[in-house]
Design a protein around this motif. Structure first.
Motif, PDB file in Angstrom:
ATOM      1  N   GLN A 292      43.700  51.730  28.516  1.00 42.89           N
ATOM      2  CA  GLN A 292      43.222  52.470  27.359  1.00 42.89           C
ATOM      3  C   GLN A 292      43.896  51.972  26.086  1.00 42.89           C
ATOM      4  OE1 GLN A 292      43.726  56.693  27.725  1.00 42.89           O
ATOM      5  NE2 GLN A 292      42.578  57.172  25.860  1.00 42.89           N
ATOM      6  N   GLY A 293      43.097  51.705  25.074  1.00 49.62           N
ATOM      7  CA  GLY A 293      43.610  51.238  23.791  1.00 49.62           C
ATOM      8  C   GLY A 293      43.800  49.744  23.689  1.00 49.62           C
ATOM      9  N   SER A 294      43.516  49.022  24.762  1.00 50.15           N
ATOM     10  CA  SER A 294      43.689  47.570  24.762  1.00 50.15           C
ATOM     11  C   SER A 294      42.349  46.866  24.633  1.00 50.15           C
ATOM     12  CB  SER A 294      44.384  47.122  26.053  1.00 50.15           C
ATOM     13  OG  SER A 294      44.471  45.712  26.097  1.00 50.15           O
ATOM     14  N   LYS A 295      42.387  45.641  24.140  1.00 49.88           N
ATOM     15  CA  LYS A 295      41.203  44.797  24.066  1.00 49.88           C
ATOM     16  C   LYS A 295      41.113  43.840  25.250  1.00 49.88           C
ATOM     17  CE  LYS A 295      41.216  44.814  18.989  1.00 49.88           C
ATOM     18  NZ  LYS A 295      41.282  43.972  17.759  1.00 49.88           N
ATOM     19  N   LEU A 296      42.185  43.787  26.024  1.00 48.82           N
ATOM     20  CA  LEU A 296      42.261  42.822  27.114  1.00 48.82           C
ATOM     21  C   LEU A 296      42.576  43.511  28.432  1.00 48.82           C
ATOM     22  CD1 LEU A 296      44.453  40.034  25.444  1.00 48.82           C
ATOM     23  CD2 LEU A 296      41.964  40.087  25.611  1.00 48.82           C
ATOM     24  N   SER A 297      42.131  42.886  29.528  1.00 51.03           N
ATOM     25  CA  SER A 297      42.504  43.364  30.852  1.00 51.03           C
ATOM     26  C   SER A 297      43.992  43.118  31.086  1.00 51.03           C
ATOM     27  CB  SER A 297      41.684  42.641  31.921  1.00 51.03           C
ATOM     28  OG  SER A 297      42.108  41.289  32.037  1.00 51.03           O
ATOM     29  N   ILE A 298      44.523  43.743  32.132  1.00 51.79           N
ATOM     30  CA  ILE A 298      45.933  43.535  32.468  1.00 51.79           C
ATOM     31  C   ILE A 298      46.198  42.055  32.708  1.00 51.79           C
ATOM     32  CG2 ILE A 298      47.751  44.019  34.156  1.00 51.79           C
ATOM     33  CD1 ILE A 298      46.413  46.739  34.628  1.00 51.79           C
ATOM     34  N   TYR A 299      45.297  41.398  33.430  1.00 51.15           N
ATOM     35  CA  TYR A 299      45.494  39.966  33.722  1.00 51.15           C
ATOM     36  C   TYR A 299      45.448  39.148  32.439  1.00 51.15           C
ATOM     37  CZ  TYR A 299      45.440  35.675  36.456  1.00 51.15           C
ATOM     38  OH  TYR A 299      45.781  34.451  37.012  1.00 51.15           O
ATOM     39  N   ASP A 300      44.481  39.420  31.570  1.00 50.02           N
ATOM     40  CA  ASP A 300      44.380  38.664  30.323  1.00 50.02           C
ATOM     41  C   ASP A 300      45.583  38.879  29.418  1.00 50.02           C
ATOM     42  OD1 ASP A 300      41.909  38.015  31.375  1.00 50.02           O
ATOM     43  OD2 ASP A 300      40.813  38.364  29.517  1.00 50.02           O
TER      44      ASP A 300
ATOM     45  N   ALA B 144      52.499  44.622  39.111  1.00 49.43           N
ATOM     46  CA  ALA B 144      51.152  45.079  38.772  1.00 49.43           C
ATOM     47  C   ALA B 144      50.238  45.003  39.992  1.00 49.43           C
ATOM     48  CB  ALA B 144      50.588  44.245  37.626  1.00 49.43           C
ATOM     49  N   LEU B 145      50.377  43.946  40.782  1.00 46.91           N
ATOM     50  CA  LEU B 145      49.608  43.834  42.022  1.00 46.91           C
ATOM     51  C   LEU B 145      49.984  44.951  42.990  1.00 46.91           C
ATOM     52  CD1 LEU B 145      49.868  39.991  42.738  1.00 46.91           C
ATOM     53  CD2 LEU B 145      47.916  41.192  41.752  1.00 46.91           C
ATOM     54  N   GLN B 146      51.273  45.245  43.101  1.00 49.83           N
ATOM     55  CA  GLN B 146      51.736  46.256  44.045  1.00 49.83           C
ATOM     56  C   GLN B 146      51.370  47.668  43.619  1.00 49.83           C
ATOM     57  OE1 GLN B 146      55.888  45.143  44.239  1.00 49.83           O
ATOM     58  NE2 GLN B 146      55.542  43.686  45.912  1.00 49.83           N
ATOM     59  N   ALA B 147      51.092  47.864  42.327  1.00 53.94           N
ATOM     60  CA  ALA B 147      50.585  49.158  41.887  1.00 53.94           C
ATOM     61  C   ALA B 147      49.180  49.403  42.428  1.00 53.94           C
ATOM     62  CB  ALA B 147      50.585  49.228  40.357  1.00 53.94           C
ATOM     63  N   ILE B 148      48.491  48.326  42.745  1.00 55.45           N
ATOM     64  CA  ILE B 148      47.160  48.408  43.336  1.00 55.45           C
ATOM     65  C   ILE B 148      47.246  48.462  44.852  1.00 55.45           C
ATOM     66  CG2 ILE B 148      44.979  47.142  43.623  1.00 55.45           C
ATOM     67  CD1 ILE B 148      45.663  45.963  40.761  1.00 55.45           C
ATOM     68  N   ASP B 149      48.081  47.611  45.444  1.00 54.94           N
ATOM     69  CA  ASP B 149      48.275  47.573  46.888  1.00 54.94           C
ATOM     70  C   ASP B 149      49.744  47.244  47.155  1.00 54.94           C
ATOM     71  OD1 ASP B 149      48.446  46.931  49.611  1.00 54.94           O
ATOM     72  OD2 ASP B 149      46.413  46.155  49.671  1.00 54.94           O
ATOM     73  N   PRO B 150      50.536  48.205  47.597  1.00 55.94           N
ATOM     74  CA  PRO B 150      51.979  47.992  47.785  1.00 55.94           C
ATOM     75  C   PRO B 150      52.328  46.888  48.777  1.00 55.94           C
ATOM     76  CG  PRO B 150      51.450  50.335  47.832  1.00 55.94           C
ATOM     77  CD  PRO B 150      50.143  49.603  47.865  1.00 55.94           C
ATOM     78  N   SER B 151      51.381  46.480  49.603  1.00 56.41           N
ATOM     79  CA  SER B 151      51.665  45.444  50.598  1.00 56.41           C
ATOM     80  C   SER B 151      51.641  44.034  50.023  1.00 56.41           C
ATOM     81  CB  SER B 151      50.654  45.528  51.746  1.00 56.41           C
ATOM     82  OG  SER B 151      49.364  45.080  51.337  1.00 56.41           O
ATOM     83  N   VAL B 152      51.155  43.871  48.799  1.00 54.69           N
ATOM     84  CA  VAL B 152      50.957  42.541  48.240  1.00 54.69           C
ATOM     85  C   VAL B 152      52.267  41.954  47.731  1.00 54.69           C
ATOM     86  CG1 VAL B 152      49.794  41.186  46.442  1.00 54.69           C
ATOM     87  CG2 VAL B 152      48.589  43.060  47.575  1.00 54.69           C
ATOM     88  N   THR B 153      52.504  40.700  48.038  1.00 59.12           N
ATOM     89  CA  THR B 153      53.548  39.915  47.392  1.00 59.12           C
ATOM     90  C   THR B 153      52.919  38.608  46.931  1.00 59.12           C
ATOM     91  OG1 THR B 153      54.230  38.918  49.498  1.00 59.12           O
ATOM     92  CG2 THR B 153      55.426  40.880  48.766  1.00 59.12           C
ATOM     93  N   VAL B 154      53.602  37.904  46.039  1.00 63.82           N
ATOM     94  CA  VAL B 154      53.085  36.626  45.561  1.00 63.82           C
ATOM     95  C   VAL B 154      53.538  35.526  46.518  1.00 63.82           C
ATOM     96  CG1 VAL B 154      53.020  34.975  43.669  1.00 63.82           C
ATOM     97  CG2 VAL B 154      53.175  37.422  43.172  1.00 63.82           C
TER      98      VAL B 154
END
Length: 401
Positions: free
Chosen positions: A75-83, A130-140
Protein backbone atom coordinates in the motif's frame (compact mmCIF):
# COMPACT_ATOMS: atom_id res chain seq x y z
CA UNK A 1 15.27 -13.92 -36.14
CA UNK A 2 17.48 -10.95 -35.22
CA UNK A 3 21.17 -11.12 -36.13
CA UNK A 4 23.80 -9.03 -34.31
CA UNK A 5 27.39 -8.86 -35.52
CA UNK A 6 29.69 -8.23 -32.58
CA UNK A 7 32.34 -5.54 -32.66
CA UNK A 8 30.30 -3.01 -34.63
CA UNK A 9 29.79 -0.54 -31.75
CA UNK A 10 32.42 0.73 -29.32
CA UNK A 11 31.33 2.62 -26.21
CA UNK A 12 32.38 2.96 -22.58
CA UNK A 13 33.34 -0.34 -20.99
CA UNK A 14 31.77 -1.57 -17.79
CA UNK A 15 35.01 -3.42 -17.11
CA UNK A 16 36.65 -0.02 -16.77
CA UNK A 17 33.61 1.77 -15.33
CA UNK A 18 32.84 -0.92 -12.75
CA UNK A 19 33.09 0.99 -9.45
CA UNK A 20 36.50 -0.24 -8.33
CA UNK A 21 38.28 2.94 -7.33
CA UNK A 22 40.72 1.74 -4.71
CA UNK A 23 43.54 -0.76 -4.68
CA UNK A 24 43.38 -3.57 -2.09
CA UNK A 25 46.44 -4.22 0.08
CA UNK A 26 49.47 -6.21 -0.99
CA UNK A 27 49.30 -9.92 -0.23
CA UNK A 28 51.95 -9.68 2.50
CA UNK A 29 49.97 -7.14 4.55
CA UNK A 30 49.69 -8.02 8.25
CA UNK A 31 46.52 -9.74 9.47
CA UNK A 32 45.07 -10.54 12.92
CA UNK A 33 45.60 -13.89 14.60
CA UNK A 34 43.14 -16.61 13.53
CA UNK A 35 39.75 -16.73 15.28
CA UNK A 36 37.42 -19.69 14.75
CA UNK A 37 33.68 -19.92 15.50
CA UNK A 38 32.44 -21.73 18.57
CA UNK A 39 29.96 -24.57 18.23
CA UNK A 40 26.39 -23.35 17.80
CA UNK A 41 23.48 -25.68 17.21
CA UNK A 42 22.02 -25.39 13.70
CA UNK A 43 18.62 -26.64 14.90
CA UNK A 44 16.88 -23.26 14.61
CA UNK A 45 18.74 -21.97 11.56
CA UNK A 46 17.46 -21.95 8.00
CA UNK A 47 19.77 -24.01 5.80
CA UNK A 48 20.62 -22.78 2.31
CA UNK A 49 21.17 -25.73 -0.03
CA UNK A 50 23.09 -26.43 -3.21
CA UNK A 51 20.80 -26.15 -6.26
CA UNK A 52 21.78 -29.66 -7.34
CA UNK A 53 20.26 -31.04 -4.12
CA UNK A 54 16.89 -29.30 -4.36
CA UNK A 55 13.80 -31.48 -4.55
CA UNK A 56 11.05 -30.77 -7.08
CA UNK A 57 8.92 -29.39 -4.25
CA UNK A 58 11.70 -27.08 -3.04
CA UNK A 59 12.13 -25.67 -6.54
CA UNK A 60 8.40 -25.14 -6.88
CA UNK A 61 7.94 -23.33 -3.55
CA UNK A 62 10.92 -21.07 -4.25
CA UNK A 63 9.54 -20.09 -7.66
CA UNK A 64 6.03 -19.56 -6.23
CA UNK A 65 7.34 -17.30 -3.47
CA UNK A 66 9.42 -15.24 -5.92
CA UNK A 67 6.34 -14.70 -8.08
CA UNK A 68 4.37 -13.66 -5.01
CA UNK A 69 6.95 -10.93 -4.29
CA UNK A 70 6.72 -9.78 -7.91
CA UNK A 71 2.93 -9.59 -7.75
CA UNK A 72 2.61 -7.88 -4.36
CA UNK A 73 2.53 -4.06 -4.38
CA UNK A 74 2.52 -2.68 -0.83
CA UNK A 75 0.00 0.00 0.00
CA UNK A 76 1.29 3.43 -0.99
CA UNK A 77 4.01 2.06 -3.27
CA UNK A 78 4.38 2.28 -7.03
CA UNK A 79 6.44 -0.89 -7.20
CA UNK A 80 6.08 -4.52 -6.18
CA UNK A 81 8.22 -5.87 -3.36
CA UNK A 82 10.50 -7.54 -5.91
CA UNK A 83 10.82 -4.39 -8.03
CA UNK A 84 11.72 -2.39 -4.92
CA UNK A 85 14.67 -4.71 -4.36
CA UNK A 86 15.79 -4.26 -7.97
CA UNK A 87 15.50 -0.48 -7.59
CA UNK A 88 17.67 -0.56 -4.46
CA UNK A 89 20.40 -2.38 -6.38
CA UNK A 90 20.11 0.02 -9.32
CA UNK A 91 20.41 3.06 -7.05
CA UNK A 92 23.66 1.86 -5.51
CA UNK A 93 25.13 3.18 -8.77
CA UNK A 94 23.84 6.67 -7.97
CA UNK A 95 26.30 7.74 -5.28
CA UNK A 96 28.43 10.41 -6.87
CA UNK A 97 28.19 14.19 -6.89
CA UNK A 98 27.67 14.16 -10.66
CA UNK A 99 24.52 12.05 -10.28
CA UNK A 100 23.09 14.39 -7.65
CA UNK A 101 23.71 12.23 -4.57
CA UNK A 102 23.36 13.86 -1.16
CA UNK A 103 24.44 12.93 2.35
CA UNK A 104 27.31 10.97 3.85
CA UNK A 105 27.90 8.30 1.19
CA UNK A 106 29.94 9.54 -1.77
CA UNK A 107 30.74 6.20 -3.41
CA UNK A 108 28.84 3.08 -4.40
CA UNK A 109 27.77 1.49 -1.10
CA UNK A 110 27.55 -2.06 -2.49
CA UNK A 111 30.29 -2.55 -5.07
CA UNK A 112 33.98 -2.02 -5.60
CA UNK A 113 35.08 -1.69 -1.98
CA UNK A 114 35.03 -3.65 1.31
CA UNK A 115 31.25 -3.47 1.86
CA UNK A 116 30.57 -5.58 -1.24
CA UNK A 117 30.20 -8.69 0.92
CA UNK A 118 28.27 -7.28 3.92
CA UNK A 119 25.98 -5.15 1.73
CA UNK A 120 24.96 -8.14 -0.38
CA UNK A 121 24.63 -10.36 2.71
CA UNK A 122 22.03 -7.94 4.06
CA UNK A 123 20.37 -7.56 0.65
CA UNK A 124 20.12 -11.32 0.27
CA UNK A 125 18.75 -11.72 3.78
CA UNK A 126 16.03 -9.08 3.17
CA UNK A 127 15.01 -11.01 0.05
CA UNK A 128 14.99 -14.33 1.89
CA UNK A 129 12.94 -12.95 4.78
CA UNK A 130 10.41 -11.59 2.29
CA UNK A 131 10.16 -15.05 0.73
CA UNK A 132 9.75 -16.64 4.17
CA UNK A 133 6.92 -14.26 5.00
CA UNK A 134 5.10 -16.02 2.17
CA UNK A 135 6.34 -19.56 2.87
CA UNK A 136 8.51 -20.14 5.98
CA UNK A 137 10.07 -23.24 4.40
CA UNK A 138 11.81 -21.27 1.64
CA UNK A 139 15.52 -20.54 1.67
CA UNK A 140 17.69 -19.12 -1.10
CA UNK A 141 19.67 -21.93 -2.75
CA UNK A 142 23.23 -21.35 -3.87
CA UNK A 143 24.91 -22.01 -7.19
CA UNK A 144 28.25 -23.75 -6.71
CA UNK A 145 30.09 -22.45 -9.79
CA UNK A 146 32.42 -25.46 -9.78
CA UNK A 147 29.60 -28.00 -10.17
CA UNK A 148 29.18 -29.00 -13.85
CA UNK A 149 25.53 -30.06 -13.30
CA UNK A 150 24.36 -26.86 -11.61
CA UNK A 151 23.94 -24.63 -14.66
CA UNK A 152 21.69 -27.05 -16.51
CA UNK A 153 19.55 -27.58 -13.39
CA UNK A 154 19.10 -23.82 -13.00
CA UNK A 155 18.08 -23.35 -16.64
CA UNK A 156 15.37 -26.02 -16.65
CA UNK A 157 11.71 -25.06 -17.12
CA UNK A 158 10.85 -26.56 -13.73
CA UNK A 159 13.11 -24.02 -12.02
CA UNK A 160 14.38 -20.66 -13.33
CA UNK A 161 13.64 -21.10 -17.02
CA UNK A 162 15.50 -21.42 -20.28
CA UNK A 163 18.32 -19.71 -22.05
CA UNK A 164 17.24 -16.78 -24.22
CA UNK A 165 16.05 -17.29 -27.77
CA UNK A 166 15.36 -15.29 -30.91
CA UNK A 167 18.68 -13.51 -31.47
CA UNK A 168 21.75 -14.81 -33.29
CA UNK A 169 25.10 -13.30 -32.35
CA UNK A 170 27.93 -13.55 -34.86
CA UNK A 171 31.29 -13.05 -33.17
CA UNK A 172 34.22 -12.74 -35.61
CA UNK A 173 36.69 -15.53 -35.01
CA UNK A 174 34.48 -17.27 -32.44
CA UNK A 175 31.33 -18.38 -34.28
CA UNK A 176 27.57 -18.00 -33.98
CA UNK A 177 25.65 -17.96 -30.69
CA UNK A 178 22.05 -17.74 -29.58
CA UNK A 179 20.29 -15.61 -27.00
CA UNK A 180 17.37 -13.28 -26.43
CA UNK A 181 14.11 -13.42 -24.50
CA UNK A 182 13.49 -16.17 -21.97
CA UNK A 183 10.57 -17.87 -23.72
CA UNK A 184 9.86 -20.89 -21.53
CA UNK A 185 9.65 -21.73 -17.86
CA UNK A 186 8.10 -19.84 -14.94
CA UNK A 187 9.72 -16.49 -15.83
CA UNK A 188 8.86 -16.32 -19.53
CA UNK A 189 6.06 -13.84 -18.76
CA UNK A 190 8.11 -11.96 -16.14
CA UNK A 191 7.31 -8.27 -16.74
CA UNK A 192 10.08 -5.81 -15.91
CA UNK A 193 9.94 -2.07 -15.28
CA UNK A 194 11.77 -0.63 -18.29
CA UNK A 195 13.02 2.37 -16.29
CA UNK A 196 15.14 0.14 -14.06
CA UNK A 197 16.03 -2.54 -16.64
CA UNK A 198 18.72 -0.95 -18.78
CA UNK A 199 22.14 -1.21 -20.35
CA UNK A 200 24.51 0.82 -18.10
CA UNK A 201 26.89 1.40 -21.04
CA UNK A 202 24.42 2.90 -23.54
CA UNK A 203 21.79 3.97 -21.01
CA UNK A 204 19.09 2.40 -23.18
CA UNK A 205 16.32 0.24 -21.77
CA UNK A 206 16.64 -3.52 -22.13
CA UNK A 207 12.87 -3.74 -22.45
CA UNK A 208 10.04 -5.27 -20.40
CA UNK A 209 11.13 -8.91 -20.57
CA UNK A 210 13.88 -11.08 -19.10
CA UNK A 211 16.85 -11.58 -21.44
CA UNK A 212 19.68 -14.12 -21.38
CA UNK A 213 22.64 -14.60 -23.71
CA UNK A 214 24.15 -17.54 -21.87
CA UNK A 215 27.76 -18.64 -22.48
CA UNK A 216 28.56 -15.88 -24.93
CA UNK A 217 32.33 -15.40 -25.46
CA UNK A 218 34.48 -14.40 -23.68
CA UNK A 219 32.41 -15.69 -20.72
CA UNK A 220 31.60 -19.06 -22.24
CA UNK A 221 33.63 -21.46 -20.10
CA UNK A 222 31.82 -23.43 -17.41
CA UNK A 223 32.29 -24.76 -14.75
CA UNK A 224 34.76 -22.51 -12.96
CA UNK A 225 37.79 -24.63 -11.95
CA UNK A 226 37.73 -25.66 -8.30
CA UNK A 227 41.34 -24.56 -7.92
CA UNK A 228 40.40 -20.99 -8.77
CA UNK A 229 37.79 -20.91 -6.00
CA UNK A 230 40.01 -22.66 -3.47
CA UNK A 231 42.72 -20.08 -4.18
CA UNK A 232 40.56 -17.55 -2.35
CA UNK A 233 41.16 -19.31 0.94
CA UNK A 234 44.90 -18.79 0.74
CA UNK A 235 44.42 -15.12 1.67
CA UNK A 236 43.88 -14.05 5.27
CA UNK A 237 43.38 -10.37 4.46
CA UNK A 238 39.68 -9.55 4.15
CA UNK A 239 40.13 -6.79 1.56
CA UNK A 240 42.06 -9.15 -0.71
CA UNK A 241 39.50 -11.92 -0.31
CA UNK A 242 36.62 -9.51 -0.92
CA UNK A 243 38.20 -8.04 -4.07
CA UNK A 244 39.10 -11.40 -5.59
CA UNK A 245 35.65 -12.83 -4.93
CA UNK A 246 33.91 -9.80 -6.42
CA UNK A 247 36.05 -10.41 -9.49
CA UNK A 248 36.58 -6.96 -11.04
CA UNK A 249 40.23 -7.14 -10.01
CA UNK A 250 42.71 -10.00 -9.92
CA UNK A 251 46.33 -10.62 -9.03
CA UNK A 252 48.79 -11.15 -11.87
CA UNK A 253 51.74 -13.56 -11.78
CA UNK A 254 53.75 -10.98 -9.79
CA UNK A 255 50.88 -10.45 -7.32
CA UNK A 256 50.12 -6.99 -8.63
CA UNK A 257 46.49 -5.87 -8.88
CA UNK A 258 45.15 -5.69 -12.44
CA UNK A 259 41.65 -5.51 -13.89
CA UNK A 260 39.88 -8.81 -14.37
CA UNK A 261 36.46 -10.39 -14.80
CA UNK A 262 36.29 -13.51 -12.69
CA UNK A 263 34.21 -15.49 -10.16
CA UNK A 264 31.14 -13.43 -9.13
CA UNK A 265 31.52 -10.92 -11.99
CA UNK A 266 32.15 -13.67 -14.53
CA UNK A 267 28.92 -15.45 -13.56
CA UNK A 268 26.94 -12.28 -14.25
CA UNK A 269 28.31 -12.31 -17.80
CA UNK A 270 28.03 -16.08 -18.21
CA UNK A 271 24.24 -15.75 -17.88
CA UNK A 272 23.59 -12.25 -19.23
CA UNK A 273 26.08 -11.87 -22.04
CA UNK A 274 27.46 -8.77 -23.73
CA UNK A 275 29.26 -7.63 -26.85
CA UNK A 276 32.97 -6.87 -26.48
CA UNK A 277 35.47 -4.97 -28.58
CA UNK A 278 37.75 -7.90 -29.44
CA UNK A 279 38.90 -11.26 -28.18
CA UNK A 280 42.60 -11.60 -27.57
CA UNK A 281 44.65 -13.99 -25.38
CA UNK A 282 45.76 -12.62 -21.99
CA UNK A 283 43.63 -9.50 -22.30
CA UNK A 284 40.44 -8.49 -20.50
CA UNK A 285 37.93 -7.66 -23.28
CA UNK A 286 36.11 -4.35 -23.06
CA UNK A 287 32.32 -4.56 -23.13
CA UNK A 288 30.61 -2.41 -25.75
CA UNK A 289 26.96 -3.33 -25.23
CA UNK A 290 25.04 -5.22 -22.56
CA UNK A 291 22.67 -7.80 -24.02
CA UNK A 292 21.16 -9.77 -21.15
CA UNK A 293 19.59 -8.83 -17.82
CA UNK A 294 22.19 -10.49 -15.56
CA UNK A 295 25.05 -8.67 -17.29
CA UNK A 296 23.56 -5.29 -16.44
CA UNK A 297 25.14 -5.02 -13.00
CA UNK A 298 22.59 -2.42 -11.77
CA UNK A 299 19.52 -4.30 -13.07
CA UNK A 300 20.81 -7.83 -12.54
CA UNK A 301 18.46 -8.77 -9.65
CA UNK A 302 15.65 -8.78 -12.23
CA UNK A 303 16.99 -12.19 -13.24
CA UNK A 304 16.18 -14.58 -10.35
CA UNK A 305 19.51 -16.31 -11.01
CA UNK A 306 21.10 -13.25 -9.35
CA UNK A 307 20.08 -14.53 -5.91
CA UNK A 308 21.67 -17.94 -6.45
CA UNK A 309 24.90 -16.32 -7.60
CA UNK A 310 25.03 -14.11 -4.52
CA UNK A 311 24.08 -16.94 -2.19
CA UNK A 312 27.24 -18.66 -3.37
CA UNK A 313 29.26 -15.47 -2.88
CA UNK A 314 27.93 -15.28 0.66
CA UNK A 315 28.56 -18.99 1.25
CA UNK A 316 32.20 -18.63 0.27
CA UNK A 317 32.57 -15.67 2.62
CA UNK A 318 30.90 -17.69 5.39
CA UNK A 319 33.33 -20.56 4.80
CA UNK A 320 36.27 -18.13 4.81
CA UNK A 321 35.04 -16.74 8.13
CA UNK A 322 34.77 -20.24 9.57
CA UNK A 323 38.36 -20.96 8.51
CA UNK A 324 39.84 -18.64 11.12
CA UNK A 325 38.44 -15.21 10.20
CA UNK A 326 35.47 -14.88 12.54
CA UNK A 327 36.65 -11.79 14.42
CA UNK A 328 35.53 -8.29 13.38
CA UNK A 329 39.23 -7.37 13.51
CA UNK A 330 39.54 -8.77 9.98
CA UNK A 331 37.19 -6.10 8.60
CA UNK A 332 38.53 -2.52 8.10
CA UNK A 333 37.35 -0.26 10.88
CA UNK A 334 38.56 3.02 9.35
CA UNK A 335 40.25 4.53 6.34
CA UNK A 336 37.55 3.59 3.81
CA UNK A 337 34.94 5.86 2.20
CA UNK A 338 31.76 6.23 4.23
CA UNK A 339 29.64 3.11 4.09
CA UNK A 340 32.60 0.74 3.88
CA UNK A 341 34.03 0.98 7.41
CA UNK A 342 33.02 -1.50 10.11
CA UNK A 343 30.54 0.75 11.92
CA UNK A 344 29.29 2.89 9.02
CA UNK A 345 25.61 2.81 8.16
CA UNK A 346 25.00 1.17 4.78
CA UNK A 347 22.42 2.67 2.44
CA UNK A 348 19.46 1.99 2.14
CA UNK A 349 19.43 0.79 5.76
CA UNK A 350 20.45 4.20 7.14
CA UNK A 351 17.13 6.04 7.65
CA UNK A 352 17.87 8.63 5.00
CA UNK A 353 21.43 9.52 5.99
CA UNK A 354 22.48 9.21 2.32
CA UNK A 355 20.38 9.84 -0.78
CA UNK A 356 21.36 8.51 -4.23
CA UNK A 357 21.21 10.51 -7.41
CA UNK A 358 19.68 9.48 -10.71
CA UNK A 359 20.85 6.39 -12.59
CA UNK A 360 20.37 5.54 -16.27
CA UNK A 361 18.74 7.60 -18.99
CA UNK A 362 15.29 7.54 -17.40
CA UNK A 363 14.33 9.76 -14.48
CA UNK A 364 13.70 7.23 -11.71
CA UNK A 365 13.52 9.79 -8.91
CA UNK A 366 9.75 9.35 -8.79
CA UNK A 367 10.25 5.71 -7.81
CA UNK A 368 12.60 6.32 -4.89
CA UNK A 369 9.73 6.88 -2.47
CA UNK A 370 8.87 3.20 -2.92
CA UNK A 371 12.00 2.26 -0.96
CA UNK A 372 11.29 2.26 2.74
CA UNK A 373 13.46 0.76 5.46
CA UNK A 374 12.97 1.13 9.17
CA UNK A 375 16.17 -0.67 10.12
CA UNK A 376 19.76 0.50 10.31
CA UNK A 377 22.57 -1.84 9.32
CA UNK A 378 26.37 -1.61 9.44
CA UNK A 379 28.93 -4.16 8.21
CA UNK A 380 29.46 -5.13 11.85
CA UNK A 381 25.80 -6.09 12.17
CA UNK A 382 26.03 -8.81 9.51
CA UNK A 383 29.45 -10.34 10.11
CA UNK A 384 27.98 -13.27 12.05
CA UNK A 385 25.70 -14.95 9.53
CA UNK A 386 24.38 -17.45 12.09
CA UNK A 387 23.03 -14.60 14.22
CA UNK A 388 21.05 -13.57 11.15
CA UNK A 389 19.26 -16.91 11.32
CA UNK A 390 20.74 -19.04 8.59
CA UNK A 391 23.61 -21.30 7.65
CA UNK A 392 24.69 -23.36 4.63
CA UNK A 393 24.88 -27.08 4.15
CA UNK A 394 28.65 -26.57 3.96
CA UNK A 395 28.96 -24.44 7.13
CA UNK A 396 27.16 -26.52 9.74
CA UNK A 397 29.28 -26.70 12.89
CA UNK A 398 29.71 -29.93 14.80
CA UNK A 399 30.65 -30.30 18.47
CA UNK A 400 34.37 -30.69 19.09
CA UNK A 401 35.30 -34.12 20.41
Amino acid sequence: MVVIIAGSVITTSIYRSYPYTYTPPAINSPVPAPVYPQFISSANLSVRKNVVDLTSKEKAVFVKAVHALKNTIPQGSKLSIYDQLVLEHVLTMGFSLSSGAKGSAKVNPAHGKPAFLPWHRQFLRVFEQALQAIDPSVTVPYWDWTDPKALEIILQDDFLGSRGQGVTIEIPGAGTFQGGLVSSGPFAEWTLNEKIHFDPITGKSLGPKLKRFTKLPPCDKYPIPKAKVEKLFEFDNYEIFNALLEGALKLDEKNNWVEGWELHAYIHSLIGGSLVDKLEPNRVPQQTQILGTMDSIPSSPYDPIFWLNHANVDRLWAEWQDRGHTSSRFYPSKGMPFGHNLHDLMWPWDKGLSIPGNVGSEDIASLVSSIQSNVVVTPMDVLDFRKLGYTYDTTRLVPKT
